[in-house]
Design an enzyme around this catalytic site. Structure first.
Site, mmCIF file in Angstrom:
data_model
loop_
_atom_site.group_PDB
_atom_site.id
_atom_site.type_symbol
_atom_site.label_atom_id
_atom_site.label_comp_id
_atom_site.label_asym_id
_atom_site.label_seq_id
_atom_site.Cartn_x
_atom_site.Cartn_y
_atom_site.Cartn_z
ATOM 1 N N LYS A 1 69.489 46.784 47.848
ATOM 2 C CA LYS A 1 69.400 47.865 46.960
ATOM 3 C C LYS A 1 68.840 47.385 45.725
ATOM 4 C CE LYS A 1 70.109 51.573 47.802
ATOM 5 N NZ LYS A 1 69.268 52.514 48.477
ATOM 6 N N TYR B 1 73.823 43.547 51.119
ATOM 7 C CA TYR B 1 73.454 45.119 50.980
ATOM 8 C C TYR B 1 73.036 45.570 49.566
ATOM 9 C CZ TYR B 1 74.020 50.155 50.225
ATOM 10 O OH TYR B 1 73.796 51.473 49.796
ATOM 11 N N ILE C 1 73.145 61.674 52.055
ATOM 12 C CA ILE C 1 72.478 62.278 50.766
ATOM 13 C C ILE C 1 71.048 62.630 51.057
ATOM 14 C CG2 ILE C 1 71.429 61.382 48.606
ATOM 15 C CD1 ILE C 1 74.041 59.651 48.285
#
Length: 318
Positions: free
Chosen positions: A189, A185, A33
């Site tokens: 985030k 993870y 991205i």
């Protein structure tokens, strides 16, 4: 949701406004991205700096963008977000590139580990938490003087759907006692997203001209992403096999659009807003939506801010 966000002018992802003279740093701009955010921003005339720890991959990304965007203004900033020493040299690195302003930083880079054992970075912090959250927190602190000096600068944070169903364990912030990679993870985030929300609150309270904007890319698949050889070359079978999923999710080129809009759209303002894809938050053009309920928890966000200051030894000051 702020009225200013709802009243922003129509946005065309295929006709981006010019940004000549502006400088944007994209962490992790060499792949995924981040690469497509850098490619799209380069097409506006902005100088785009790719923050990447891997020089060869950064140069390959610069060559790829340059082949598609004639006259692209691209630079590479060596940056390892898990290494406090590398993060601390970011302002000097931008200076060595001859850059005297920073209009936006896109906090995009991240790592996701799939299997135990638990790994740590140079400072002893759990590697995903160190890279995805603490590194970006410290980077923002180091870049704050440059961002303050650039009128209307923006700190754009890329979140993840993985954080939507997760909650922080304030007694085990770095999964030292109970390490499960996918959960660690997601929590890293979530911490990054809570940082963006708390930074927004602090900027608005201080009357700062800088903005903190939170975005998430929706569902992004490599198989639906346009080829960018040698960086990314999905096989024909892979692409055909995943075409039905295009009704639900999108490629990483489209997933970069919320961040690009957050950098460029003059109608974007601070506030409790998440910029996300239009269709169920998974695909489509970016638009503002209310924060997820657990992102709007000021007590947790403020606690995390103080914990991050203690863990990094730095505090973003605007």
């Amino acid at each position: 949701m702020p009225n200013s966000a709802l009243q922003s002018p129509p946005w065309d992802v295929h006709r981006l406004p010019r940004a000549d003279g502006r400088t944007v740093l994209v962490t992790g701009g060499n792949a995924g991205i981040g690469y497509f955010a850098a490619e799209q921003l380069a097409g506006t005339g902005a100088t785009v700096v790719l923050g990447s720890r891997d020089r060869a991959k950064a140069q390959a990304a610069i060559a790829s963008i340059g082949a598609r965007v004639p006259g692209a203004r691209l630079r590479h900033l060596p940056l390892d977000l898990a290494d406090p020493a590398s993060v601390g040299t970011a302002p000097q690195g931008l200076g060595r590139l001859g850059l005297e302003r920073l209009d936006a930083v896109v906090l995009n880079a991240g790592i996701a580990l799939d299997h135990p054992p638990r790994r740590t970075g140079p400072d002893g912090h759990e590697l995903m938490f160190a890279t995805n959250h603490l590194g970006h927190f410290a980077l923002t602190a180091h870049l704050a003087p440059l961002l303050r000096a650039t009128p209307g600068s923006r700190i754009v944070t890329t979140g993840s759907f993985a954080a939507k169903s997760e909650r922080l364990d304030l007694a085990d912030l770095q999964s030292a006692r109970d390490y499960k990679p996918k959960r660690a993870y997601a929590r890293s985030k979530l911490a990054q997203m809570l940082f963006a929300v708390e930074l927004d609150r602090r900027l608005r309270a201080a009357g700062s001209a800088s903005l903190s904007v939170l975005v998430h890319p929706g569902g992004a698949l490599d198989a639906l992403t346009p080829a960018r050889p040698p960086l990314h070359t999905p096989g024909t079978g892979e692409r055909l096999g995943h075409l039905p999923l295009g009704l639900v999710v999108q490629g990483k080129d489209a997933a970069a659009r919320p961040a690009v809009r957050a950098v460029l759209d003059p109608g974007v303002r601070g506030g409790p807003v998440l910029w996300s894809p239009r269709v169920f938050g998974l695909r489509g053009e970016p638009r503002p939506e209310p924060l997820w309920e657990h992102l709007a928890d000021p007590a947790t966000a403020a606690w995390l801010w103080e914990a991050s200051c203690e863990l990094t030894g730095h505090q973003p000051q605007f």
